[in-house]
Design an enzyme around this catalytic site. Structure first.
Site, short mmCIF file in Angstrom:
data_model
loop_
_atom_site.label_atom_id
_atom_site.label_comp_id
_atom_site.label_asym_id
_atom_site.label_seq_id
_atom_site.Cartn_x
_atom_site.Cartn_y
_atom_site.Cartn_z
CE LYS A 46 -3.83 -2.39 2.25
NZ LYS A 46 -4.58 -2.68 3.49
CD GLN A 92 -3.55 -4.60 6.56
OE1 GLN A 92 -3.70 -3.53 5.98
NE2 GLN A 92 -3.97 -5.74 6.03
CG ASP A 148 -9.23 -0.04 5.27
OD1 ASP A 148 -9.08 -0.40 4.08
OD2 ASP A 148 -8.43 -0.34 6.18
N1 GUN Z 1 -7.03 -6.97 6.37
C1 GUN Z 1 -7.45 -7.67 5.29
N2 GUN Z 1 -7.95 -6.81 4.36
C2 GUN Z 1 -7.83 -5.58 4.87
C3 GUN Z 1 -8.16 -4.29 4.37
O1 GUN Z 1 -8.70 -4.10 3.27
N3 GUN Z 1 -7.88 -3.24 5.20
C4 GUN Z 1 -7.33 -3.42 6.43
N4 GUN Z 1 -7.12 -2.34 7.17
N5 GUN Z 1 -7.03 -4.60 6.91
C5 GUN Z 1 -7.27 -5.67 6.13
#
Ligand code: GUN
Length: 293
Positions: free
Chosen positions: A52, A96, A119
């Protein structure tokens, strides 16, 4: 059978974002800024967050990564979130998931300012999505909509079977596919671990979205000819022939199911790259104050 190329689609979206960022900067604006909080050292999470951050650089965003040991307390994490909420230099941020067991993920997600929740996990954004109001859509479901749209896949009146009911993918995906919109207008069935005779549902599906994290769960006998298959699974399975020692496996047995499919996503290179592109898109929206205008 057409392969849904998530990598190519993601690159196209990132180019569009980069062009918009260049325009914003030319107009005197600062670069959009995404921050990520990572707790602990889970291999998958470290890779995702690093990807990311790298993607931010590619499109001309600023990025910040805050990496904490898994001994961080819930209170310390909530303090960091409040600091990011107040920081005008940061447009959006993510925490995350998953988090260590001693931290309540609901408390953490609710602490994020909904206007910076790129998110789309805060209950405010979930509720606004359900109500059809402007909201940050969660990145993986939004990426799947992009794939369906950019490959011009017909969805109206189709039976979409979503396997999995997580807050991150299955649940929002089922809501979005039923909406009066394109892509959408589907009749949606959600299947999960308590579903009785799950294959009887998938065999009726025009579109299958598999998001359960069980490698090769969907087999050829579970699908009908011409099905559209979206595979969200990314389970790491040991592979001694790889330098990393593992490879990613989807929720669909690709070799078996692909010949019966009209469209199918590979793993890797399907849904995964789209998730990152849509996170960037949400961050751009945050910088432009588009969602909560
Ligand atoms: N864990 C698995 N997918 C995601 C996501 O799209 N965002 C976040 N913050 N954690 C995740």
């Amino acid at each position: 059978m057409t392969l849904l190329d998530g990598k190519k689609t993601s690159e196209a979206i990132q180019q569009e974002i980069a062009a918009e960022v260049a325009e914003l900067k030319a107009g005197g604006a600062r670069a959009p800024h995404l921050a990520a909080i990572l707790v602990g050292n889970d291999g998958g999470s470290v890779t995702y967050v690093n990807n990311k951050v790298l993607a931010c650089e590619r499109v001309g965003f600023a990025s910040s990564l805050f990496h904490y040991e898994d001994t961080i307390t819930e209170a310390e994490l909530l303090n960091k979130i409040e600091a990011l909420n107040q920081d005008d230099a940061i447009d959006g941020f993510i925490v995350q998931l998953p988090l260590p067991k001693h931290i309540d993920p609901e408390k953490v997600l609710e602490a994020i300012d909904p206007q910076k929740d790129v998110d789309g996990f805060h209950p405010m954004n979930v509720g606004r999505m359900v109500a059809g109001l402007p909201a940050y859509l969660p990145a993986t479901p939004a990426g799947i909509l992009q794939l369906l749209e950019r490959y011009k896949i017909e969805t109206s009146g189709k039976h979409c079977v979503v396997i999995g009911r997580s807050n991150i993918v299955g649940s929002p995906m089922s809501i979005l596919m039923a909406k009066s919109a394109y892509p959408g207008n589907c009749t949606v069935t959600i299947c999960h671990s308590r579903t009785v005779d799950l294959p009887s549902y998938t065999r009726q599906a025009d579109i299958i979205i598999a998001a359960i994290g069980k490698p090769e769960f969907v087999t050829a006998d579970m699908v009908k000819e011409g099905v559209v298959v979206i595979d969200v699974g990314t389970t790491r399975v040991p592979d001694a022939s790889r330098k990393s020692g593992f490879r990613l496996k989807g929720d669909v047995n690709f070799d078996e199911v692909a010949p019966k499919s009209s469209f199918i996503t590979p793993v890797p290179g399907g849904v995964g790259p789209l998730t990152i592109a849509m996170l960037l898109k949400n961050t751009l929206k945050a910088a432009k104050k588009e969602v909560y205008a």
